[in-house]
Design an enzyme around this catalytic site. Structure first.
Site, PDB file in Angstrom:
ATOM      1  CB  SER A  39      -0.917   0.009   1.228  1.00 49.89           C
ATOM      2  OG  SER A  39      -1.642   1.220   1.249  1.00 49.89           O
ATOM      3  CG  ASP A  84      -5.265   2.910   0.673  1.00 55.50           C
ATOM      4  OD1 ASP A  84      -6.256   2.178   0.508  1.00 55.50           O
ATOM      5  OD2 ASP A  84      -4.199   2.520   1.185  1.00 55.50           O
ATOM      6  CG  MET A  86      -8.175   7.776   2.206  1.00 62.09           C
ATOM      7  SD  MET A  86      -7.447   7.680   3.842  1.00 62.09           S
ATOM      8  CE  MET A  86      -6.659   6.058   3.762  1.00 62.09           C
ATOM      9  CG  HIS A  94      -9.444   1.005  -1.011  1.00 59.58           C
ATOM     10  ND1 HIS A  94      -8.942   0.709   0.246  1.00 59.58           N
ATOM     11  CD2 HIS A  94     -10.786   1.127  -0.859  1.00 59.58           C
ATOM     12  CE1 HIS A  94      -9.939   0.663   1.105  1.00 59.58           C
ATOM     13  NE2 HIS A  94     -11.060   0.917   0.469  1.00 59.58           N
ATOM     14  CG  MET A  97     -11.448   4.168   1.507  1.00 60.73           C
ATOM     15  SD  MET A  97      -9.934   4.064   2.473  1.00 60.73           S
ATOM     16  CE  MET A  97      -8.759   4.015   1.126  1.00 60.73           C
ATOM     17  N   GLY A 146      -3.372   3.825   8.033  1.00 56.75           N
ATOM     18  CA  GLY A 146      -2.543   2.637   8.121  1.00 56.75           C
ATOM     19  C   GLY A 146      -2.162   2.376   9.574  1.00 56.75           C
ATOM     20  N   GLY A 159      -3.925  -4.051   8.662  1.00 52.21           N
ATOM     21  CA  GLY A 159      -3.279  -4.865   9.689  1.00 52.21           C
ATOM     22  C   GLY A 159      -2.762  -6.198   9.170  1.00 52.21           C
TER      23      GLY A 159
HETATM   24  C1  DX5 Z   1      -6.646   1.934   5.271  1.00 53.02           C
HETATM   25  C2  DX5 Z   1      -6.181   1.598   3.891  1.00 53.02           C
HETATM   26  C3  DX5 Z   1      -5.126   0.569   3.832  1.00 53.02           C
HETATM   27  C4  DX5 Z   1      -3.845   0.907   4.552  1.00 53.02           C
HETATM   28  C5  DX5 Z   1      -3.423  -0.355   5.218  1.00 53.02           C
HETATM   29  O1  DX5 Z   1      -7.758   2.739   5.168  1.00 53.02           O
HETATM   30  O2  DX5 Z   1      -7.265   1.144   3.089  1.00 53.02           O
HETATM   31  O3  DX5 Z   1      -4.846   0.205   2.481  1.00 53.02           O
HETATM   32  O4  DX5 Z   1      -2.814   1.347   3.719  1.00 53.02           O
HETATM   33  O5  DX5 Z   1      -2.323  -0.093   6.016  1.00 53.02           O
HETATM   34  P1  DX5 Z   1      -1.723  -1.187   7.017  1.00 53.02           P
HETATM   35  O6  DX5 Z   1      -1.266  -2.333   6.185  1.00 53.02           O
HETATM   36  O7  DX5 Z   1      -0.621  -0.444   7.702  1.00 53.02           O
HETATM   37  O8  DX5 Z   1      -2.836  -1.584   7.958  1.00 53.02           O
HETATM   38 ZN    ZN Z   2      -6.820   0.330   1.055  1.00 55.86          ZN
END
Ligand code: DX5
Ligand code: ZN
Length: 226
Positions: free
Chosen positions: A17, A44, A46, A76, A78, A154, A187
């Site tokens: 990511s 990601d 957002m 992704h 959001m 993250g 996670g």
């Molecule tokens: C959270 C994102 C994830 C994020 C995951 O909203 O969608 O893609 O980057 O990060 P980690 O792997 O640190 O949980």
């Molecule tokens: Zn994501």
């Protein structure tokens, strides 16, 4: 006959990511991924409304392409109103565009629009959204993303309570002989990825665990062997 073994639907894919990369050197972070021989990059997006954080826009993807990235952009969204932006992301180079099921809009039309634009289409479920919310759309998607944290940031702990949801969706996928990918995000490290793999996941987003890994080739190899 290996009659008691479930047939594997897809080989495992690791999608690092970009959120956990270096935001002043995103092309270098993408190159770190490609140089390992990995194919996917999770990006990601957002909007500060659907989730309480801000990240990248279509121009970020276009700039990564201009800097030579040939990675598969697993995008992704959001966003509270994703249908307003799918065209911009497709044109910017998004290979796959995933939209959340939670906001109220025409999900089927937006998935069809993504495919008409030439990208693959994905649907995303937040941890507290039941799997039944996406059940009507399973034959219209290339990927189903089960969030294993509340999206926005993250570095949050993996939610083991999402494992039964993965197994349920994997069961529907098998019953209906569908081939969409089943992705987890949030996670994910090698230990939690193993649990997700056992529950049916085949595509693994890793932000913190990937970019903090001291031995990235070993990390990538371990995921390839899941
Ligand atoms: C959270 C994102 C994830 C994020 C995951 O909203 O969608 O893609 O980057 O990060 P980690 O792997 O640190 O949980
Ligand atoms: Zn994501």
């Amino acid at each position: 006959m290996a009659g008691f073994l479930r047939p594997v639907i897809h080989a495992p894919v690791l999608a690092p990511s970009l959120l956990s990369g270096d935001h002043a050197h995103l092309a270098a972070s993408a190159a770190t991924v490609a140089d390992l021989g990995l194919k996917w990059l999770h990006v990601d997006i957002m909007d500060g409304h659907f989730v309480p954080n801000l990240t990248f826009g279509p121009e970020t993807l276009a700039a990564l392409r201009r800097h030579g990235s040939a990675l598969f952009f697993d995008t992704h969204l959001m966003l509270a109103q994703p249908y307003r932006y799918v065209e911009a992301f497709a044109k910017a180079g998004a290979d796959l565009i995933s939209i959340h099921i939670e906001p109220d809009y025409d999900h089927a039309a937006t998935l069809a629009r993504i495919r008409a634009l030439g990208s693959q289409a994905g649907l995303v479920l937040n941890p507290d959204t039941p799997a039944t919310a996406v059940q009507p759309f399973l034959d219209q998607i290339d990927l189903l993303l089960v969030m294993t944290v509340q999206p926005g940031f993250g570095g949050q702990p993996f939610r083991t309570d999402q494992l039964p949801k993965l197994a349920l969706i994997d069961g529907w996928r098998r019953e209906r002989n569908l081939s969409f990918r089943l992705e987890v995000d949030g996670g994910v490290d090698l230990a939690t990825a193993r649990e997700c793999r056992a529950a049916g996941a085949d595509t693994f987003v890793a932000g913190t665990s990937f970019f903090k890994a001291a031995d990235k080739p070993a990390f990538a190899a371990a995921f390839a062997g899941l």
